[in-house]
Design an enzyme around this catalytic site. Sequence first.
Site, mmCIF file in Angstrom:
data_model
loop_
_atom_site.group_PDB
_atom_site.id
_atom_site.type_symbol
_atom_site.label_atom_id
_atom_site.label_comp_id
_atom_site.label_asym_id
_atom_site.label_seq_id
_atom_site.Cartn_x
_atom_site.Cartn_y
_atom_site.Cartn_z
ATOM 1 N N SER A 179 -9.709 -9.163 48.329
ATOM 2 C CA SER A 179 -10.593 -9.725 49.354
ATOM 3 C C SER A 179 -10.557 -8.963 50.672
ATOM 4 O O SER A 179 -11.447 -9.125 51.497
ATOM 5 C CB SER A 179 -10.266 -11.200 49.604
ATOM 6 O OG SER A 179 -9.075 -11.331 50.344
ATOM 7 N N LYS A 195 -6.657 -12.519 56.206
ATOM 8 C CA LYS A 195 -8.079 -12.351 56.510
ATOM 9 C C LYS A 195 -8.232 -11.731 57.897
ATOM 10 O O LYS A 195 -7.265 -11.489 58.600
ATOM 11 C CB LYS A 195 -8.807 -13.701 56.479
ATOM 12 C CG LYS A 195 -8.696 -14.460 55.174
ATOM 13 C CD LYS A 195 -9.404 -13.773 54.030
ATOM 14 C CE LYS A 195 -9.172 -14.527 52.722
ATOM 15 N NZ LYS A 195 -9.617 -13.796 51.571
#
Length: 181
Positions: free
Chosen positions: A38, A80
């Site tokens: 990701s 993230k």
Amino acid sequence: MENKKKYFISAIEMFIVFAITICVFKFVVIPVRIDGNSMENTLHDEDIALINAIGVKEENIQRFDVVVIYSDVLDEKIIKRVIGLPGETIEFKNDVLYVNGKEIKQDFLDEQFVKESKLNYNANYFTEDFKVKVGQGEFFVMGDNRLRSTDSRVLGTFKIDDIIGSKGAVIFPFSDIQWLN
């Protein structure tokens, strides 16, 4: 008698070193193993990073910081990038990021990676269009690999208490060593 004293002192020294090591890796730097893609092309599956755990306060978190967050929904730590700060309106339109109506460049994204990802996944856009208002005391985060990231678009925003650490360095494999700002 001298030998017992030496062993006792050595045992105390080992205990102190062990305690300091535990404290450093719990409160100063957090070792993180990247699991998944990701955050490609910035971070790679199975990279190992040390993330700074000191000074995690709302005023210290900046747009585009790489952060480690605890997700209650996933019941795990995720890594993230901060896209939206408290009180902002975040909008993606035709792969362009707008914050409070102003276009913001995402220089951390590798243009070639974005182009190849759109081709590989037969996608018109790297980031589908959306608009969201970030609440006070909340952060909106996304993975750098927008087509393969479970992030605030699905999980919702995160509070400062969810953020475990920010910034740091990739330390392994040696070919991927880099600072994470």
